[in-house]
Design a protein around this motif. Structure first.
Motif, PDB file in Angstrom:
ATOM      1  N   VAL A 438     -23.472  33.314 -38.592  1.00 31.30           N
ATOM      2  CA  VAL A 438     -24.096  34.427 -37.873  1.00 31.30           C
ATOM      3  C   VAL A 438     -23.064  34.930 -36.865  1.00 31.30           C
ATOM      4  O   VAL A 438     -22.596  34.166 -36.004  1.00 31.30           O
ATOM      5  CB  VAL A 438     -25.390  33.997 -37.151  1.00 31.30           C
ATOM      6  CG1 VAL A 438     -25.880  35.116 -36.225  1.00 31.30           C
ATOM      7  CG2 VAL A 438     -26.462  33.660 -38.174  1.00 31.30           C
ATOM      8  N   LEU A 439     -22.695  36.212 -37.004  1.00 30.07           N
ATOM      9  CA  LEU A 439     -21.657  36.816 -36.171  1.00 30.07           C
ATOM     10  C   LEU A 439     -22.284  37.890 -35.299  1.00 30.07           C
ATOM     11  O   LEU A 439     -22.846  38.864 -35.806  1.00 30.07           O
ATOM     12  CB  LEU A 439     -20.572  37.431 -37.067  1.00 30.07           C
ATOM     13  CG  LEU A 439     -19.468  38.229 -36.372  1.00 30.07           C
ATOM     14  CD1 LEU A 439     -18.629  37.327 -35.458  1.00 30.07           C
ATOM     15  CD2 LEU A 439     -18.584  38.914 -37.424  1.00 30.07           C
ATOM     16  N   THR A 449     -29.440  40.123 -28.328  1.00 34.52           N
ATOM     17  CA  THR A 449     -29.463  38.710 -27.951  1.00 34.52           C
ATOM     18  C   THR A 449     -28.693  38.504 -26.655  1.00 34.52           C
ATOM     19  O   THR A 449     -27.832  39.311 -26.286  1.00 34.52           O
ATOM     20  CB  THR A 449     -28.849  37.837 -29.051  1.00 34.52           C
ATOM     21  OG1 THR A 449     -27.488  38.258 -29.262  1.00 34.52           O
ATOM     22  CG2 THR A 449     -29.615  37.981 -30.341  1.00 34.52           C
ATOM     23  N   GLY A 450     -28.976  37.407 -25.992  1.00 37.14           N
ATOM     24  CA  GLY A 450     -28.269  37.070 -24.774  1.00 37.14           C
ATOM     25  C   GLY A 450     -27.085  36.167 -25.035  1.00 37.14           C
ATOM     26  O   GLY A 450     -26.877  35.698 -26.164  1.00 37.14           O
ATOM     27  N   PRO A 451     -26.298  35.899 -24.016  1.00 36.89           N
ATOM     28  CA  PRO A 451     -25.115  35.030 -24.177  1.00 36.89           C
ATOM     29  C   PRO A 451     -25.494  33.646 -24.693  1.00 36.89           C
ATOM     30  O   PRO A 451     -26.448  33.029 -24.230  1.00 36.89           O
ATOM     31  CB  PRO A 451     -24.564  34.955 -22.741  1.00 36.89           C
ATOM     32  CG  PRO A 451     -25.069  36.184 -22.069  1.00 36.89           C
ATOM     33  CD  PRO A 451     -26.426  36.436 -22.663  1.00 36.89           C
ATOM     34  N   GLY A 452     -24.744  33.189 -25.696  1.00 33.77           N
ATOM     35  CA  GLY A 452     -24.930  31.846 -26.223  1.00 33.77           C
ATOM     36  C   GLY A 452     -26.151  31.660 -27.098  1.00 33.77           C
ATOM     37  O   GLY A 452     -26.535  30.515 -27.384  1.00 33.77           O
ATOM     38  N   GLU A 473     -16.882  33.655 -26.885  1.00 37.55           N
ATOM     39  CA  GLU A 473     -15.915  34.192 -25.934  1.00 37.55           C
ATOM     40  C   GLU A 473     -16.025  35.711 -25.882  1.00 37.55           C
ATOM     41  O   GLU A 473     -16.176  36.364 -26.930  1.00 37.55           O
ATOM     42  CB  GLU A 473     -14.477  33.822 -26.331  1.00 37.55           C
ATOM     43  CG  GLU A 473     -14.153  32.339 -26.299  1.00 37.55           C
ATOM     44  CD  GLU A 473     -14.077  31.783 -24.889  1.00 37.55           C
ATOM     45  OE1 GLU A 473     -13.933  32.580 -23.941  1.00 37.55           O
ATOM     46  OE2 GLU A 473     -14.173  30.548 -24.746  1.00 37.55           O
ATOM     47  N   ALA A 474     -15.971  36.257 -24.676  1.00 35.69           N
ATOM     48  CA  ALA A 474     -15.905  37.706 -24.447  1.00 35.69           C
ATOM     49  C   ALA A 474     -17.038  38.466 -25.137  1.00 35.69           C
ATOM     50  O   ALA A 474     -16.867  39.608 -25.550  1.00 35.69           O
ATOM     51  CB  ALA A 474     -14.556  38.254 -24.915  1.00 35.69           C
ATOM     52  N   GLY A 475     -18.176  37.837 -25.280  1.00 32.61           N
ATOM     53  CA  GLY A 475     -19.320  38.494 -25.892  1.00 32.61           C
ATOM     54  C   GLY A 475     -19.414  38.312 -27.387  1.00 32.61           C
ATOM     55  O   GLY A 475     -20.421  38.673 -27.997  1.00 32.61           O
ATOM     56  N   TYR A 476     -18.385  37.759 -28.011  1.00 31.61           N
ATOM     57  CA  TYR A 476     -18.416  37.485 -29.446  1.00 31.61           C
ATOM     58  C   TYR A 476     -18.940  36.069 -29.672  1.00 31.61           C
ATOM     59  O   TYR A 476     -18.440  35.114 -29.055  1.00 31.61           O
ATOM     60  CB  TYR A 476     -17.039  37.617 -30.074  1.00 31.61           C
ATOM     61  CG  TYR A 476     -16.503  39.035 -30.070  1.00 31.61           C
ATOM     62  CD1 TYR A 476     -17.191  40.061 -30.721  1.00 31.61           C
ATOM     63  CD2 TYR A 476     -15.313  39.340 -29.418  1.00 31.61           C
ATOM     64  CE1 TYR A 476     -16.697  41.360 -30.719  1.00 31.61           C
ATOM     65  CE2 TYR A 476     -14.804  40.636 -29.417  1.00 31.61           C
ATOM     66  CZ  TYR A 476     -15.513  41.645 -30.059  1.00 31.61           C
ATOM     67  OH  TYR A 476     -15.038  42.924 -30.054  1.00 31.61           O
ATOM     68  N   GLU A 477     -19.913  35.936 -30.546  1.00 35.06           N
ATOM     69  CA  GLU A 477     -20.487  34.625 -30.846  1.00 35.06           C
ATOM     70  C   GLU A 477     -20.505  34.386 -32.355  1.00 35.06           C
ATOM     71  O   GLU A 477     -20.809  35.309 -33.120  1.00 35.06           O
ATOM     72  CB  GLU A 477     -21.911  34.512 -30.297  1.00 35.06           C
ATOM     73  CG  GLU A 477     -21.981  34.627 -28.780  1.00 35.06           C
ATOM     74  CD  GLU A 477     -23.388  34.445 -28.255  1.00 35.06           C
ATOM     75  OE1 GLU A 477     -24.283  34.054 -29.043  1.00 35.06           O
ATOM     76  OE2 GLU A 477     -23.617  34.705 -27.062  1.00 35.06           O
ATOM     77  N   LEU A 478     -20.194  33.179 -32.744  1.00 32.59           N
ATOM     78  CA  LEU A 478     -20.250  32.798 -34.149  1.00 32.59           C
ATOM     79  C   LEU A 478     -20.985  31.477 -34.271  1.00 32.59           C
ATOM     80  O   LEU A 478     -20.584  30.453 -33.687  1.00 32.59           O
ATOM     81  CB  LEU A 478     -18.833  32.648 -34.724  1.00 32.59           C
ATOM     82  CG  LEU A 478     -18.765  32.320 -36.217  1.00 32.59           C
ATOM     83  CD1 LEU A 478     -19.246  33.522 -37.046  1.00 32.59           C
ATOM     84  CD2 LEU A 478     -17.345  31.925 -36.624  1.00 32.59           C
ATOM     85  N   ALA A 479     -22.078  31.500 -34.999  1.00 27.40           N
ATOM     86  CA  ALA A 479     -22.845  30.280 -35.275  1.00 27.40           C
ATOM     87  C   ALA A 479     -22.624  29.889 -36.733  1.00 27.40           C
ATOM     88  O   ALA A 479     -22.729  30.737 -37.633  1.00 27.40           O
ATOM     89  CB  ALA A 479     -24.320  30.508 -34.996  1.00 27.40           C
TER      90      ALA A 479
END
Length: 484
Positions: A438-439, A449-452, A473-479
């Protein structure tokens, strides 16, 4: 050097017969090179804007990802199944645009969503060449080049460039070729260029009907009626048969955007719906203004009516304004109508019409230039637009963590940068399969969505699965999926 503007020996038409006495004829070679120069400059501007937008990771919408996925399918000789729109979603069941199959060729050579931005820039540039050369033919070299420049930065074209690729990119040069041929009394060429419009998008069938009727009226020949019939048949065939056959819901989803039943029972509302919002009024006024007003004297302006009607009668307010890509198809109509209006008014015995014809180019150029600061294209003059995003390193890092051929669920943030090598699903659609990754871009991706929260969101979205936040990092999240 003077001479004919084109080889018209086959038609027996003297092109200089359409020129006003005070408009100097321009040699064909000079006109070609001047128009080619203007088209080249336009292409460079369009590509430069798109390139800077691309390298800054800017995505105005999910549309580029949709069409890139379609081009990828066609490049592999597959059906246009676009998972960005939904699992097993056939894009021909959304809009009918089989002409886009040609995108598979350049995409196979350069497999990147950016390739589509270059294709669109080149298609628009072709129309710039056609319009500029015709303008030189009608009003001379200097004014013709000014009109070509005005056309190249007109709100419909640069608005379309700013919101990235859409199928109407193919319609713009076809309309330019067709309408210029019509004004030059090349009836067969007019019909031949207009006919493929039905393969660009289903609503353009109505535009083809309008071109056919204007062609029939001006030529007094049956070819116009045949063209109108062609457009009408394809309109019915695509919206009633082909699109429903390929649509998941078995229907043309956009039929509900216009309350036709209400318009039939309350026809007086048709005019009200045309002007009941300021955005609609501004769009229509700008369209008239960019023709120098004299365009209203040309019957070619009737070709714009189908597009204006479905936009202004739609319940989707996004269609009403003059930005985005919805006005792109109106630009060749407006400029060719203006040049036709200049010729018609210039031959009029009424002095005020002849004066209006002289003033029209100045009005059109002024309107086009005045609008530029309001459109995204003005960012080309902003040094900040040429700098890399503050999040450039993080965007590259998060993308590097996603392997090829993975299944990815994403918002619009980085979707167009990963769609070329993975199977992408848009996070806002129901029925998506549980993805490998999920990117999210929690700053500019529109995920909400919120941070994290990428892993938490993924587990709630796909019950029975587990995800772990691999990058944040910097608003980019990868699950990444770890179980289920």
């Amino acid at each position: 050097m003077t001479g004919v503007l084109d080889d018209d020996s086959a038609t027996g038409v003297d092109p200089s017969a359409t020129l006003e006495p005070d408009v100097p004829r321009v040699a064909s070679r000079t006109a070609r090179w001047a128009a080619a120069g203007m088209a080249t400059a336009a292409a460079l501007v369009y590509v430069a804007f798109s390139w800077s937008q691309w390298r800054r990771w800017e995505s105005p919408s999910w549309d580029l990802s949709i069409f890139a996925q379609l081009a990828r399918r066609y490049a592999h000789l597959e059906a246009p199944i676009v998972t960005v729109k939904g699992a097993d979603f056939n894009l021909l069941g959304d809009h009918f645009h089989p002409l886009l199959a040609t995108l598979g060729i350049p995409y196979a050579i350069f497999p990147s969503a950016f390739t589509l931005l270059v294709v669109q820039a080149l298609l628009f540039a072709v129309s710039v060449y056609v319009i500029t050369r015709h303008a030189i033919r009608v009003v001379g070299l200097g004014i013709g080049l000014a009109l070509g420049a005005a056309y190249s930065v007109s709100f419909g074209l640069v608005g379309a460039v700013a919101v990235q690729f859409h199928e109407i990119a193919f319609a713009v040069p076809l309309l330019a070729f067709s309408l210029v041929a019509l004004t030059r009394e090349r009836w067969v060429a007019c019909a031949a260029w207009a006919a493929p419009l039905v393969l660009v998008k289903e609503d353009l069938g109505l535009t083809v009907v309008a071109i056919g009727l204007v062609l029939a009226w001006r030529s007094r020949e049956r070819i116009g009626l045949w063209l109108a019939a062609w457009g009408a048949v394809w309109l019915v065939l695509t919206t009633k048969v082909l699109i429903p056959a390929m649509s998941k819901g078995g229907q043309w989803d956009y039929a509900g955007k216009i309350d036709l039943r209400h318009l039939v029972t309350h026809p007086w509302d048709a005019a009200i719906w045309f002007v009941d919002d300021g955005r609609k009024v501004i769009t229509v006024l700008l369209l008239v203004a960019i023709t120098g007003v004299i365009g209203l004297r040309s019957p070619l302006m009737l070709v714009a009516i189908p597009t204006l009607l479905w936009r202004m009668w739609s319940s989707n307010y996004g269609y009403w304004g003059h930005t985005w890509h919805y006005s792109a198809v109106l630009m060749p109509i407006a400029f060719v109508a203006m040049l036709d209006g200049i010729q018609l008014a210039g031959a009029s015995p009424r002095a005020w019409l002849r004066r209006a014809a002289v003033m029209a180019p100045a009005v059109a150029v002024t309107v086009a230039v005045m609008l530029v600061p309001q459109l995204d294209i003005h960012r080309l003059g902003d040094p900040e637009f040429w700098r890399l995003s503050d999040r450039d390193a993080e965007a590259r890092q998060v993308l590097a963590l996603i392997p090829d051929d993975a299944v990815v669920e994403s918002d619009i943030g980085l979707m167009s940068h990963v769609v070329d090598r993975t199977d992408v699903y848009y996070m806002g659609n129901e029925g998506n399969p549980a993805p490998d990754f999920v990117l999210l871009d929690t700053i500019a991706g529109g995920s909400g969505t919120g941070p994290g929260e990428a892993a938490t969101w993924a587990e709630a979205r796909h019950p029975g699965t587990t995800y772990e936040l691999e990058y944040d990092e910097a608003g980019y999240e990868l699950a990444v999926r770890t179980g289920g």
